[in-house]
Design an enzyme around this catalytic site. Sequence first.
Site, PDB file in Angstrom:
ATOM      1  N   ASP A   6      37.956  32.865  27.998  1.00 53.79           N
ATOM      2  CA  ASP A   6      37.958  31.611  28.754  1.00 53.79           C
ATOM      3  C   ASP A   6      38.885  31.763  29.955  1.00 53.79           C
ATOM      4  OD1 ASP A   6      37.928  28.221  27.674  1.00 53.79           O
ATOM      5  OD2 ASP A   6      38.630  28.944  29.606  1.00 53.79           O
ATOM      6  N   ASP A 101      32.817  29.703  33.274  1.00 53.42           N
ATOM      7  CA  ASP A 101      34.148  30.267  33.008  1.00 53.42           C
ATOM      8  C   ASP A 101      34.360  30.715  31.564  1.00 53.42           C
ATOM      9  OD1 ASP A 101      34.224  27.776  31.832  1.00 53.42           O
ATOM     10  OD2 ASP A 101      36.333  27.457  32.289  1.00 53.42           O
ATOM     11  N   GLU A 102      33.282  30.832  30.796  1.00 55.16           N
ATOM     12  CA  GLU A 102      33.435  31.226  29.392  1.00 55.16           C
ATOM     13  C   GLU A 102      32.344  32.203  28.977  1.00 55.16           C
ATOM     14  OE1 GLU A 102      34.349  27.778  26.430  1.00 55.16           O
ATOM     15  OE2 GLU A 102      33.366  26.986  28.202  1.00 55.16           O
TER      16      GLU A 102
END
Length: 422
Positions: A6, A101-102
Amino acid sequence: MIALVDCNSFFCSVEKVFHPGLNGKPVCVLSCNDGCIVALTPEAKAIGLHRGDPIFKMKDIVERNNVTIFSTNMYLYAAMSKRVINILRSDIHHVENYSIDESFCYLDGYERHYNLTDYMRGVVEKIRLYTDIPVSVGIAPSKTLAKVGSKFAKKFKGYRSVCMIDSEEKRRKALELFDLADVWGIGRQTLAKLNYYGITTPLQFADKKESWVKSRFPLPTVRTWKELNGIPCIDTSEKVQKQSICTSRSFGEMIRDFDTLKASVSDFAASCANKLRGQRSAASSVTVFILSNRFREDLPQYCNGTTVTLEMPTSDTIEITTAATKALKAIYRDGIHYKKAGVILGEITDASYIQQDIFDRIQNRPERNLLMEGIDRLNHHYGLKTVRLAAEGEPSLLWHPKSEHKSGNYLSDLNEILTIRI
DNA sequence: TCTGGGGTCCTAGGACCC
DNA sequence: TCTGGGGTCCTAGGACCC
């Protein structure tokens, strides 16, 4: 084991890469139209700002604390996201990109050759070295637990960016300390219901019997319960094609007249059609919705939407825009101040398996498809909207979102690349 | 004055069938 | 006065995610 990687305060971290003087300072990134805060650094949180706050209401805090504000710059964030994912893929065989973003990394087998925590710390360091983006990693037998781990890794420096939940003892400890509201899959409603039953920690929830959960909660919550008990059951594998494609915007200034609204809706329809061709699909339904400003109680409120079904699945901008205009005509009411509109394409199928229609009114489909290909290629090369339908209106007349604090397209436009003075 | 955008999945209830 | 039982399919809206 599964690792969740993350990126910390991702949009802000990207901006900070290109504005290194901002390290340790409060930074916010705004939504489209410079409306709400969508990302913020821990320093910005510490002075009382929150995700979702309308920025105009926070003016005092922003000025008093010298907060740096950025308008959203999705191209930049997407370009940086791609770089992070490429590094992950170079070090881990099976990576599932979950959001901008992950990413989930499947580590099966890696434990035979590596210490998983050390291995992932190496990956974190590599991402930092190559991109300057800070990331947190959680490792656990299920995705929900991996998410819990990543939040611990982010919160406590002692983990050195990687937190592994690999024993029953660690699992129970983590679930006892974790905030129930932060559990992946538990939103406001489910939280309230759990609280109603006297459950206030993830551990209390995980310790309930399966039959108890099943008889009171819907399937997704049952899955979350399983995941918290270390049984993986949430599938996040990337769908090849989206099942619906939407383009919608709030307008900076409210729109009253039909023609301006029509130009916007045509613009959204064209954008949808473009996304549709990008994934090689065709759609059979076009939905248009329009809304007045719900924050203006002094004005008459109106919201409506309707769907036009096409005779054949298509990705043709002209057909889709025509259908959208037809839908708009059906719901448009005079005398309303419109604040937002959008177009949604549905009933999406693969473009290569379209059932042909003997009574098809469009006789030159192959040529039309070539036309669309040509438009896409021109726009790709010369920039978005170089070629467009007249219905989309003059770009100069079309409404533009407010974007007063936008940084440059440092990664996608040679003209905007950073200049470094030494 | 100014309040984001884009998705997925699930389920209850309606409409319909015999 | 009393009005069955067992299905399927579809859809709008809810809940959640980023």
